[in-house]
Design a protein around this motif. Structure first.
Motif, PDB file in Angstrom:
ATOM      1  N   ASP A   1      34.799  20.523  31.662  1.00 31.49           N
ATOM      2  CA  ASP A   1      34.544  20.312  33.088  1.00 31.49           C
ATOM      3  C   ASP A   1      34.259  21.651  33.773  1.00 31.49           C
ATOM      4  O   ASP A   1      34.894  22.666  33.486  1.00 31.49           O
ATOM      5  CB  ASP A   1      35.760  19.643  33.727  1.00 31.49           C
ATOM      6  CG  ASP A   1      35.486  19.193  35.147  1.00 31.49           C
ATOM      7  OD1 ASP A   1      34.339  18.796  35.434  1.00 31.49           O
ATOM      8  OD2 ASP A   1      36.413  19.246  35.973  1.00 31.49           O
TER       9      ASP A   1
ATOM     10  N   SER B   1      20.576  13.567  43.240  1.00 34.21           N
ATOM     11  CA  SER B   1      20.142  14.260  42.028  1.00 34.21           C
ATOM     12  C   SER B   1      18.660  14.595  42.129  1.00 34.21           C
ATOM     13  O   SER B   1      17.937  14.026  42.962  1.00 34.21           O
ATOM     14  CB  SER B   1      20.386  13.362  40.810  1.00 34.21           C
ATOM     15  OG  SER B   1      21.740  13.001  40.729  1.00 34.21           O
TER      16      SER B   1
ATOM     17  N   ARG C   1      33.335  14.509  40.892  1.00 36.69           N
ATOM     18  CA  ARG C   1      34.623  15.052  40.453  1.00 36.69           C
ATOM     19  C   ARG C   1      35.252  15.960  41.508  1.00 36.69           C
ATOM     20  O   ARG C   1      36.426  16.290  41.434  1.00 36.69           O
ATOM     21  CB  ARG C   1      34.450  15.850  39.162  1.00 36.69           C
ATOM     22  CG  ARG C   1      33.896  15.044  38.009  1.00 36.69           C
ATOM     23  CD  ARG C   1      33.997  15.839  36.709  1.00 36.69           C
ATOM     24  NE  ARG C   1      33.041  15.324  35.726  1.00 36.69           N
ATOM     25  CZ  ARG C   1      32.158  16.060  35.099  1.00 36.69           C
ATOM     26  NH1 ARG C   1      32.089  17.353  35.338  1.00 36.69           N
ATOM     27  NH2 ARG C   1      31.323  15.516  34.229  1.00 36.69           N
TER      28      ARG C   1
ATOM     29  N   SER D   1      30.015  21.119  32.240  1.00 34.60           N
ATOM     30  CA  SER D   1      29.349  20.059  32.992  1.00 34.60           C
ATOM     31  C   SER D   1      29.982  19.910  34.355  1.00 34.60           C
ATOM     32  O   SER D   1      31.202  19.987  34.517  1.00 34.60           O
ATOM     33  CB  SER D   1      29.394  18.724  32.234  1.00 34.60           C
ATOM     34  OG  SER D   1      30.695  18.179  32.259  1.00 34.60           O
TER      35      SER D   1
ATOM     36  N   HIS E   1      29.814  17.493  37.997  1.00 35.26           N
ATOM     37  CA  HIS E   1      29.350  16.288  38.686  1.00 35.26           C
ATOM     38  C   HIS E   1      29.978  16.261  40.066  1.00 35.26           C
ATOM     39  O   HIS E   1      31.181  16.487  40.200  1.00 35.26           O
ATOM     40  CB  HIS E   1      29.725  15.028  37.907  1.00 35.26           C
ATOM     41  CG  HIS E   1      29.003  13.802  38.395  1.00 35.26           C
ATOM     42  ND1 HIS E   1      29.355  13.147  39.570  1.00 35.26           N
ATOM     43  CD2 HIS E   1      27.934  13.130  37.899  1.00 35.26           C
ATOM     44  CE1 HIS E   1      28.532  12.134  39.757  1.00 35.26           C
ATOM     45  NE2 HIS E   1      27.660  12.098  38.761  1.00 35.26           N
TER      46      HIS E   1
ATOM     47  N   THR F   1      24.730  14.691  36.717  1.00 34.08           N
ATOM     48  CA  THR F   1      25.516  15.729  36.049  1.00 34.08           C
ATOM     49  C   THR F   1      24.672  16.979  35.820  1.00 34.08           C
ATOM     50  O   THR F   1      23.488  16.895  35.515  1.00 34.08           O
ATOM     51  CB  THR F   1      26.054  15.217  34.705  1.00 34.08           C
ATOM     52  OG1 THR F   1      26.807  14.024  34.926  1.00 34.08           O
ATOM     53  CG2 THR F   1      26.962  16.246  34.058  1.00 34.08           C
TER      54      THR F   1
END
Length: 400
Positions: free
Chosen positions: A6, A22, A397, A392, A394, A379
């Motif tokens: 993460d 995105s 999160r 990664s 996102h 992501t």
């Protein structure tokens, strides 16, 4: 591909995930290649955009390459070892019909301004730009000379005439301050003049180290201008297609960064208008005005006191346009891509020192490879040979 962990910014960052957009397609971000074709080839393989068996002279594209977008984040030129091979590889991607976007880096614009200065030595604002390219461009000129010039008849000019054609004369040192005072601070002008005197010596020393005498440097410079600047040149497509920035989804991509005035210009006119104004300035040959303006800040800033300011006001102006993250290179990191919070915006910094010369100087692994992938699913993946695992991110999160 590496295993993935993460990726979170060090400072707290709040966002409503539903507001985050995105990119409109899978976007593969590469930056600060600095004329290392091998590093770019390895990075393309790491991305899955070309086959593992691909070589510089025989690249096989995958389906991913045709479905996604390749975004080159600036600084393709100068340090070597393979300027021309890098542009040939980029041209292969371009001619294959891929979605390829080229962003302007400070080294790219320095080369353009330096070669263009061969036609503007009478312009005291721009007569110093050739020598301002610096010693790092000696590799580029040597490559051009040995591929294109070695079998041509060299210009037969006295050294004094060549020096007049390449370097600013004493009038420049005397008159430059009055021309530059509306664009640069006094201390910047004084530093510029001092640097040009030393860079002239350093530049020629670097060329001599590459085996080029003054006549050969001039020959190579004229050929480089023909190849990259003249409208029908073999590599003219590069500068003709450069953009300042690219806005997709909630991301703003550029080489270095933005400032408050650029954020406001984007709000009033949009990024397409900024890119068109930038291309008009490039075509006009008025590089000095652009280089020291907020336009130049986009490919030069390191958010120093002398740079055009970026404050919470500029960040809020970008947020009002749905931009929550800046993506850039320019500031290098030895341990992979980094994620910061700058004035309340996320900032993905993606310069991992791919170039072999930089890596040797920093005592890093000799063969760099890296890519930052902005997925259409939301992501962001950061892959780099200097990280034990990939990372990664996102936006969903962030609220966890």
């Amino acid at each position: 591909m590496q295993s993935v962990i993460d990726w979170q910014p060090e400072k707290p960052f709040e966002i409503i995930p539903q507001a985050w957009l995105s990119p409109d397609k899978e976007t593969y971000f590469f930056c600060d290649l600095h004329a290392d074709a091998g590093a770019f080839l390895r990075s393309l393989k790491l991305s899955g955009l070309i086959t593992e068996s691909s070589e510089l002279d025989q690249v096989q594209l995958t389906d991913k390459a045709f479905q996604g977008r390749i975004l080159i984040g600036g600084d393709c030129f100068d340090k070597g070892p393979s300027n021309l091979q890098l542009f040939e590889l980029l041209n292969h991607l371009r001619e294959a019909g891929l979605d390829l976007i080229l962003l302007a880096g400070n080294h790219d614009i320095r080369v353009y301004a330096g070669l263009l200065a061969l036609d503007f030595m009478h312009d005291l604002r721009q007569a110093h730009f050739f020598v301002r390219m610096g010693r790092k461009c000696a590799t580029f000129l040597a490559e051009v000379y040995h591929r294109y010039c070695v079998h041509e008849e060299a210009p037969k000019l006295a050294d004094s005439l060549i020096e007049e054609a390449l370097f600013p004369n004493e009038d420049w040192y005397r008159l430059f301050p009055q021309y530059a005072q509306y664009f640069m601070k006094r201390k910047q002008i004084e530093k510029e003049i001092k640097q040009i005197r030393s860079k002239r010596i350093d530049f020629m020393q670097a060329c001599h180290e590459k085996g080029l005498n003054l006549n050969q440097v001039y020959h190579a410079a004229l050929k480089a201008k023909q190849l990259f600047v003249d409208s029908d040149g073999e590599f003219a497509w590069f500068f003709q297609n450069l953009q300042l920035l690219h806005h997709s989804g909630s991301y703003l991509f550029c080489h270095a960064g933005v400032d408050d005035s650029i954020a406001l210009c984007m709000q009033e006119n949009g990024s397409d208008s900024l890119n068109e104004q930038f291309r008009n300035q490039m075509r006009s040959g008025q590089i000095f005005e652009m280089y020291y303006s907020p336009y130049g800040n986009i490919f030069r800033t390191k958010y120093r006191d002398k740079d055009w300011p970026f404050s919470s006001m500029g960040a809020e102006t970008l947020r009002q346009q749905g931009i929550f993250a800046l993506v850039n290179g320019h500031r290098s990191h030895e341990n992979g891509q980094q994620l910061f919070v700058r004035e309340g915006l996320l900032n993905f910094e993606c310069d991992t020192q791919l170039n072999s010369n930089c890596r040797k100087k920093s005592k890093m692994k000799p063969h760099g490879e890296a890519v930052t992938i902005f997925s259409s699913s939301g992501t962001v993946f950061a892959y780099c040979c200097d990280m034990p695992t990939a990372k990664s991110f996102h936006p969903g999160r962030l609220s966890a």
